[in-house]
Design a protein around this motif. Structure first.
Motif, PDB file in Angstrom:
ATOM      1  N   SER A  76      -2.438   2.526 -14.197  1.00  0.00           N
ATOM      2  CA  SER A  76      -1.875   1.208 -13.951  1.00  0.00           C
ATOM      3  C   SER A  76      -2.561   0.208 -14.882  1.00  0.00           C
ATOM      4  O   SER A  76      -3.793   0.152 -14.936  1.00  0.00           O
ATOM      5  CB  SER A  76      -2.086   0.804 -12.490  1.00  0.00           C
ATOM      6  OG  SER A  76      -1.631  -0.520 -12.276  1.00  0.00           O
TER       7      SER A  76
ATOM      8  N   SER B 128      -4.100  -4.412 -11.680  1.00  0.00           N
ATOM      9  CA  SER B 128      -3.888  -4.401 -10.226  1.00  0.00           C
ATOM     10  C   SER B 128      -3.317  -5.746  -9.797  1.00  0.00           C
ATOM     11  O   SER B 128      -3.855  -6.788 -10.142  1.00  0.00           O
ATOM     12  CB  SER B 128      -5.200  -4.118  -9.494  1.00  0.00           C
ATOM     13  OG  SER B 128      -6.180  -5.085  -9.815  1.00  0.00           O
TER      14      SER B 128
ATOM     15  N   TYR C 207       0.643  -7.602  -7.890  1.00  0.00           N
ATOM     16  CA  TYR C 207       1.946  -7.351  -7.289  1.00  0.00           C
ATOM     17  C   TYR C 207       3.039  -7.755  -8.278  1.00  0.00           C
ATOM     18  O   TYR C 207       2.867  -8.657  -9.108  1.00  0.00           O
ATOM     19  CB  TYR C 207       2.111  -8.116  -5.966  1.00  0.00           C
ATOM     20  CG  TYR C 207       2.188  -9.623  -6.109  1.00  0.00           C
ATOM     21  CD1 TYR C 207       3.419 -10.266  -6.233  1.00  0.00           C
ATOM     22  CD2 TYR C 207       1.035 -10.399  -6.103  1.00  0.00           C
ATOM     23  CE1 TYR C 207       3.489 -11.645  -6.355  1.00  0.00           C
ATOM     24  CE2 TYR C 207       1.097 -11.773  -6.220  1.00  0.00           C
ATOM     25  CZ  TYR C 207       2.325 -12.403  -6.350  1.00  0.00           C
ATOM     26  OH  TYR C 207       2.399 -13.758  -6.482  1.00  0.00           O
ATOM     27  N   VAL C 208       4.143  -7.058  -8.181  1.00  0.00           N
ATOM     28  CA  VAL C 208       5.255  -7.272  -9.109  1.00  0.00           C
ATOM     29  C   VAL C 208       6.055  -8.491  -8.650  1.00  0.00           C
ATOM     30  O   VAL C 208       6.664  -8.479  -7.580  1.00  0.00           O
ATOM     31  CB  VAL C 208       6.163  -6.023  -9.174  1.00  0.00           C
ATOM     32  CG1 VAL C 208       7.348  -6.273 -10.101  1.00  0.00           C
ATOM     33  CG2 VAL C 208       5.360  -4.815  -9.648  1.00  0.00           C
ATOM     34  N   SER C 209       6.045  -9.546  -9.480  1.00  0.00           N
ATOM     35  CA  SER C 209       6.765 -10.766  -9.140  1.00  0.00           C
ATOM     36  C   SER C 209       8.208 -10.745  -9.626  1.00  0.00           C
ATOM     37  O   SER C 209       9.069 -11.408  -9.037  1.00  0.00           O
ATOM     38  CB  SER C 209       6.053 -11.976  -9.750  1.00  0.00           C
ATOM     39  OG  SER C 209       6.001 -11.871 -11.167  1.00  0.00           O
TER      40      SER C 209
ATOM     41  N   ASP D  41       7.063  -8.112 -14.402  1.00  0.00           N
ATOM     42  CA  ASP D  41       6.017  -9.126 -14.405  1.00  0.00           C
ATOM     43  C   ASP D  41       5.055  -8.839 -13.260  1.00  0.00           C
ATOM     44  O   ASP D  41       5.479  -8.717 -12.100  1.00  0.00           O
ATOM     45  CB  ASP D  41       6.608 -10.522 -14.251  1.00  0.00           C
ATOM     46  CG  ASP D  41       7.429 -10.932 -15.468  1.00  0.00           C
ATOM     47  OD1 ASP D  41       7.216 -10.307 -16.529  1.00  0.00           O
ATOM     48  OD2 ASP D  41       8.266 -11.832 -15.352  1.00  0.00           O
ATOM     49  N   VAL D  42       3.771  -8.735 -13.590  1.00  0.00           N
ATOM     50  CA  VAL D  42       2.744  -8.431 -12.599  1.00  0.00           C
ATOM     51  C   VAL D  42       1.772  -9.604 -12.524  1.00  0.00           C
ATOM     52  O   VAL D  42       1.159  -9.980 -13.534  1.00  0.00           O
ATOM     53  CB  VAL D  42       1.978  -7.142 -12.958  1.00  0.00           C
ATOM     54  CG1 VAL D  42       0.970  -6.809 -11.863  1.00  0.00           C
ATOM     55  CG2 VAL D  42       2.945  -5.986 -13.159  1.00  0.00           C
TER      56      VAL D  42
ATOM     57  N   SER E 131      -1.702 -11.246 -11.171  1.00  0.00           N
ATOM     58  CA  SER E 131      -3.023 -10.754 -10.784  1.00  0.00           C
ATOM     59  C   SER E 131      -4.028 -11.896 -10.845  1.00  0.00           C
ATOM     60  O   SER E 131      -3.664 -13.064 -11.050  1.00  0.00           O
ATOM     61  CB  SER E 131      -3.447  -9.608 -11.718  1.00  0.00           C
ATOM     62  OG  SER E 131      -4.664  -9.045 -11.279  1.00  0.00           O
TER      63      SER E 131
ATOM     64  N   HIS F  47       0.395 -14.146 -15.820  1.00  0.00           N
ATOM     65  CA  HIS F  47       0.896 -12.843 -15.390  1.00  0.00           C
ATOM     66  C   HIS F  47       0.926 -11.917 -16.603  1.00  0.00           C
ATOM     67  O   HIS F  47       0.742 -12.338 -17.745  1.00  0.00           O
ATOM     68  CB  HIS F  47       2.300 -12.955 -14.788  1.00  0.00           C
ATOM     69  CG  HIS F  47       3.374 -13.230 -15.786  1.00  0.00           C
ATOM     70  ND1 HIS F  47       3.588 -14.489 -16.316  1.00  0.00           N
ATOM     71  CD2 HIS F  47       4.293 -12.410 -16.373  1.00  0.00           C
ATOM     72  CE1 HIS F  47       4.586 -14.437 -17.187  1.00  0.00           C
ATOM     73  NE2 HIS F  47       5.039 -13.177 -17.240  1.00  0.00           N
TER      74      HIS F  47
ATOM     75  N   GLU G 204       8.009   1.008 -12.929  1.00  0.00           N
ATOM     76  CA  GLU G 204       7.711   1.361 -11.542  1.00  0.00           C
ATOM     77  C   GLU G 204       8.160   2.780 -11.191  1.00  0.00           C
ATOM     78  O   GLU G 204       7.752   3.308 -10.153  1.00  0.00           O
ATOM     79  CB  GLU G 204       8.368   0.354 -10.600  1.00  0.00           C
ATOM     80  CG  GLU G 204       7.757  -1.035 -10.671  1.00  0.00           C
ATOM     81  CD  GLU G 204       8.305  -1.969  -9.615  1.00  0.00           C
ATOM     82  OE1 GLU G 204       7.657  -2.114  -8.562  1.00  0.00           O
ATOM     83  OE2 GLU G 204       9.396  -2.543  -9.832  1.00  0.00           O
TER      84      GLU G 204
ATOM     85  N   PHE H  69       1.826   0.332  -8.993  1.00  0.00           N
ATOM     86  CA  PHE H  69       1.105  -0.925  -9.187  1.00  0.00           C
ATOM     87  C   PHE H  69       0.507  -1.408  -7.857  1.00  0.00           C
ATOM     88  O   PHE H  69       0.991  -1.078  -6.793  1.00  0.00           O
ATOM     89  CB  PHE H  69       2.058  -1.996  -9.741  1.00  0.00           C
ATOM     90  CG  PHE H  69       2.485  -1.713 -11.151  1.00  0.00           C
ATOM     91  CD1 PHE H  69       1.760  -2.197 -12.225  1.00  0.00           C
ATOM     92  CD2 PHE H  69       3.610  -0.929 -11.393  1.00  0.00           C
ATOM     93  CE1 PHE H  69       2.160  -1.935 -13.527  1.00  0.00           C
ATOM     94  CE2 PHE H  69       4.015  -0.651 -12.684  1.00  0.00           C
ATOM     95  CZ  PHE H  69       3.284  -1.162 -13.757  1.00  0.00           C
TER      96      PHE H  69
END
Length: 274
Positions: free
Chosen positions: A158, A161, A163-165, A178-179, A181, A254, A269, A274
């Motif tokens: 990954s 770390s 969450y996927v927005s 888009d992640v 963090s 992000h 994914e 993730f």
């Protein structure tokens, strides 16, 4: 020649009988000739194989020529492979940099093809076939479901770390995810590879792309800083950038992460948790 003879072997001291052999001169000549032929064949084989480097003065030259031919063929295939790889990398770079030159050329070719198609009496039939393929989902569609066992069996780290927005949505030209963090969170490489792009772009800010095996490319956008340069070999899990908010197409810190497999964008994914 065919008269039979007897060879008797006796002990010299007591003249006791030891052995008796029956023979003819014809048989002796035949076995002698057979032994000569066998020795000649074995000698010829050894001189041309095992002992060639000592008895054949042209052996070294012939072996050198064979090696040169093999090396030449290997270099030709390697040069072709490198040329194809360079063309592939250049096309990826143009996509990342937002180069419109290639798009214009492709548009001109498409328009020319449409003019030629309009002259074709079977153009309506071809157009209906194209529409049918488009509605069912042709091979040209980005983000299609690719059932590749080798890619699915490959473990990918990954990159960050969080969450996927925003998920993968190729229909709206969002060819990645888009992640979100933490601030200044390090971005890690998903697998071993070589950096093929590391630069600033107006839309995506600091961008870095890595070429992996199996024609897989990973792209990391909107970074605040890059820690690797083009040509660097990078290991899986190694830090290559810091999360940021650079570029015009962003609305907050992000990581925009993309996966390209065989020239097509795939949903990260499907291969990474993730």
């Amino acid at each position: 020649m065919n008269n039979r003879h007897i060879l008797i072997i006796q002990n010299e001291e007591d003249f006791s009988h030891k052995a008796t052999y029956n023979f003819t001169y014809a048989r002796i000549i035949f076995f002698s000739f057979l032994a000569f032929v066998l020795i000649f064949v074995i000698s010829f084989y050894l001189v041309n194989t095992v002992l060639a480097q000592w008895f054949d003065p042209t052996h070294a030259e012939r072996e050198t020529r064979k090696d040169l031919v093999t090396m030449s063929l290997s270099l030709d295939s390697l040069a072709t492979e490198l040329e194809n790889r360079d063309l592939f990398i250049q096309s990826i770079k143009r996509v990342l940099e937002g180069d419109e030159g290639t798009g214009k050329e492709e548009l001109a070719e498409t328009e020319a093809g449409q003019v030629e198609l309009s002259r074709n009496p079977n153009s309506q039939e071809i157009d209906s076939l194209f529409k049918s393929e488009f509605e069912t989902g042709g091979d040209f569609l980005l983000g299609r479901n690719i059932d590749n066992m080798e890619l699915r069996q490959t473990y990918l780290f990954s990159p960050i770390s969080g969450y996927v927005s925003q998920p993968f949505d190729p229909k709206n030209e969002h060819f990645g995810i888009d992640v979100v963090s933490k601030k200044d969170e390090p971005v890690k490489c998903i697998a071993d590879g070589t950096v093929i792009f590391a630069s600033w772009t107006q839309d995506a800010g600091n961008v870095i792309a890595v070429q992996h095996k199996e024609n897989l490319i990973s792209v990391y956008k909107h970074n605040s800083a890059l820690t690797k340069e083009v040509g660097n070999f990078i290991s899986a899990g190694e830090i290559l950038a810091i999360i940021g908010n650079t570029g015009e197409l962003t609305n907050g810190p992000h990581l925009h992460f993309e996966l390209w497999y065989n020239g097509s964008a795939v949903n990260p994914e499907d291969f990474i948790v993730f």
